[in-house]
Write a protein that holds these residues in place. Sequence first.
Motif, short mmCIF file in Angstrom:
data_model
loop_
_atom_site.label_atom_id
_atom_site.label_comp_id
_atom_site.label_asym_id
_atom_site.label_seq_id
_atom_site.Cartn_x
_atom_site.Cartn_y
_atom_site.Cartn_z
N VAL A 205 -0.25 17.17 -1.31
CA VAL A 205 -0.99 16.13 -0.60
C VAL A 205 -1.41 15.07 -1.62
CG1 VAL A 205 -3.01 15.60 0.81
CG2 VAL A 205 -1.84 17.78 1.09
N PHE A 206 -1.20 13.80 -1.29
CA PHE A 206 -1.56 12.71 -2.18
C PHE A 206 -2.48 11.73 -1.47
CE2 PHE A 206 2.56 14.24 -3.61
CZ PHE A 206 2.37 14.39 -4.97
N LYS A 207 -3.62 11.50 -2.06
CA LYS A 207 -4.55 10.49 -1.56
C LYS A 207 -4.37 9.24 -2.41
CE LYS A 207 -9.34 9.94 -0.05
NZ LYS A 207 -10.67 10.61 0.06
N LEU A 208 -4.40 8.06 -1.79
CA LEU A 208 -4.19 6.82 -2.53
C LEU A 208 -4.73 5.64 -1.75
CD1 LEU A 208 -1.13 5.05 -1.60
CD2 LEU A 208 -0.78 7.52 -1.45
N ASP A 209 -5.00 4.56 -2.46
CA ASP A 209 -5.29 3.27 -1.84
C ASP A 209 -4.07 2.39 -2.07
OD1 ASP A 209 -6.10 0.56 -1.34
OD2 ASP A 209 -8.19 1.23 -1.43
N PHE A 210 -3.33 2.11 -0.99
CA PHE A 210 -2.06 1.41 -1.13
C PHE A 210 -2.23 0.00 -1.67
CE2 PHE A 210 1.91 -0.42 0.93
CZ PHE A 210 2.77 0.24 0.07
N GLY A 211 -3.42 -0.55 -1.60
CA GLY A 211 -3.67 -1.88 -2.14
C GLY A 211 -3.99 -1.88 -3.62
N LEU A 212 -4.21 -0.69 -4.20
CA LEU A 212 -4.63 -0.61 -5.60
C LEU A 212 -3.63 0.10 -6.50
CD1 LEU A 212 -8.40 0.35 -5.12
CD2 LEU A 212 -7.46 -1.92 -5.57
N VAL A 213 -2.77 0.92 -5.92
CA VAL A 213 -1.84 1.70 -6.73
C VAL A 213 -0.44 1.56 -6.15
CG1 VAL A 213 -3.66 3.36 -7.29
CG2 VAL A 213 -2.10 3.84 -5.39
N TYR A 214 0.56 1.95 -6.96
CA TYR A 214 1.95 1.87 -6.50
C TYR A 214 2.37 3.19 -5.87
CZ TYR A 214 6.96 1.20 -6.35
OH TYR A 214 8.25 1.10 -5.91
N TRP A 215 3.03 3.08 -4.71
CA TRP A 215 3.61 4.25 -4.07
C TRP A 215 4.83 3.81 -3.29
CZ3 TRP A 215 3.02 9.42 -4.26
CH2 TRP A 215 3.68 10.18 -3.29
N ASN A 216 5.90 4.60 -3.38
CA ASN A 216 7.12 4.31 -2.65
C ASN A 216 7.62 5.59 -2.01
OD1 ASN A 216 9.69 3.60 -1.73
ND2 ASN A 216 10.02 2.16 -3.40
N SER A 217 7.49 5.67 -0.69
CA SER A 217 7.90 6.88 0.03
C SER A 217 9.40 7.13 -0.04
CB SER A 217 7.47 6.78 1.50
OG SER A 217 6.06 6.71 1.60
N ARG A 218 10.18 6.08 -0.34
CA ARG A 218 11.63 6.24 -0.42
C ARG A 218 12.06 7.07 -1.63
NH1 ARG A 218 10.99 0.60 0.56
NH2 ARG A 218 11.43 0.01 2.71
N LEU A 219 11.13 7.32 -2.54
CA LEU A 219 11.46 8.09 -3.74
C LEU A 219 11.18 9.59 -3.59
CD1 LEU A 219 10.12 5.61 -6.46
CD2 LEU A 219 12.49 6.03 -5.81
N GLU A 220 10.86 10.01 -2.38
CA GLU A 220 10.53 11.42 -2.15
C GLU A 220 11.67 12.34 -2.60
OE1 GLU A 220 9.14 14.42 1.48
OE2 GLU A 220 9.52 12.29 1.88
N LYS A 221 12.90 11.98 -2.27
CA LYS A 221 14.05 12.81 -2.65
C LYS A 221 14.19 12.90 -4.16
CE LYS A 221 19.04 13.27 -1.82
NZ LYS A 221 20.22 12.67 -1.16
#
Length: 441
Positions: A192-208
Motif C-alpha cells: 500500500v502506498f500513500k502519496l500526494d499526487f501534487g507533491l511527489v512523482y508516481w506513475n501507475s504504468r510502471l507497476e509491471k
Amino acid sequence: MASETLLDTSQFTTILDVQAIRVLSNKCQILMKLLKGKCLDRPRLKSVIPDPEDPKFRLILLKESVTCEGDLPAEALAKIQDEGLTPFITHQVKMDYEYFTAEQILKQVLPAGVEVPGSFETIGHVAHLNLRDELLPYKSVIGKVLLDKNGPRIRTIVNKVGTIANTFRVPTFEVIAGDSSLETEVKQHGAVFKLDFGLVYWNSRLEKEHARLVGKYLSRSGTVVCDMMAGIGPFAVPAALKGCTVFANDLNPDSTKYLAINAKLNKVEHRIKVFTMCGRAFVRHLLGHGGQSENASEPSPANESAPPVEAPVMFQHVVMNLPATAIEFLDVFKGAFSPKHWTAQTLPMVHCYLFAKTVETSDDIIQRGKHHLGGDLLEPIVHNVRDVAPNKHMYCLSFKISAEVAFATENDDKSEEIVKEEELVTEGEECAADAKRQRVD
C-alpha cells in the motif's frame, strides 16, 4: 458544442420504442431460448423486465428490427400461439444521461473532429489527464463527464499543466473536477502506498516494471539495497517486504516523508532507512566518504544532518530510478569503494533507468553508461521498459561494477578506449539532456 462550465444532461434523454411479449414468469426461459437472436441486445439494458401491471408476468423486450410476427422464428411464434400470448406490446425504453458512456456523451458535446479523451491514468481516487490544447476550452465539461461516469471510485480529475520545471521533477496539476485533495492511496502487488499526487512523482504504468526488478533481483531475504532515487518507495517497500534491507534516499522531502509513512503502513520500517540527500552525497555517505569528491557536480545534501550509518554499508544492488538524469550520477561509483573493505566482497549490481531515442541501440545505451561511469560495465543488460512518447523509450540498464572502476584512483588516466568511446556518445548525451528538460509521463 459544449459550454466551458455547463452541461445540460437532459439533452441526452432518448426514448426507444420496442415490441415486447408478455409471458408468465415460469414460461419465460423456454420462450427466451426460442427467441434467440431476436431479444433486445444493448449494453446495460435488460431484455427481460417485470410487467408493471402484473408481478406474475414478465415482458420480453425484442430488438428494434423486430416489428411484426413475420420477424419471429416459426417455432417461437408457434409457442406464443399455443400459450395464447399477445405477440406484441409496445414498450418504451428510456435511455438518459446515466445510460450513455463517457465516450458517447463527449462525442456529442465536443466539436466534430476533436479527439475524445478515451483513457487516463488512475492514482487511487485521482484520474490524471494530459489534455491537448484544443480540448482545454472544454476541460470542465470533460472533467464532469469523467467524474460522473467513474465515480465513486474516482473522486478527482486533474490535468497536467505545462512542462516540468521544478527541482524535484514533479508535474503541476490543475483540478478540473471533484475533490481538490490529491492525497490518495494506491496498491501494487500486496503493498500500500500513500502519496500526494501534487507533491511527489508516481506513475501507475510502471507497476509491471516495479514487479519485474524486485522479483528478479531484490527478492532474496538479507539482500542490502541502495535506492538512490527512491521516491515514495515503489522499489524500496516491495523489496523490504521480501526481506531486503533498504537504504532509501530522495532529494524531495515530500517523497521521503511519504516513503517513511509507507514503510510504516506496510510494517517494514525496521528494514528501510530513509535519507533526504542528493544522490551522490547519499552514496558517499553509505560508503564512508565525508565531504564532496572532486568529480561531483551535485550540491551538498538536502539534509545536512543525514542519519548515521555504520559505513561502509555493504550493499549488493543499487537502484537509480530517475530516468531523466540518473545515468549522469554513475560517476559517483568510480573510485568510491575502499579496497580494504570491498576486495573480498562481491561488488554491487547497478540498475539505472534512462530515456533513449528509438534509433539508439542497446550498444549505444551501454556506451552511454560507460561514458558516465568512466569505465567498462560488467555483464550489461538493457531492458526495454516502455514507450513514453513517439521516438522515446524508457530503459533499465543493469550491470555489475568492476574492480577497476570501484577501486580506481584519481590519478588513473583514461585509456584511449574510453576517449574513443566519449566521441561516440554525442547523440546519447543530447538525448539525456532532452530527457532532463522534459519528462514525459
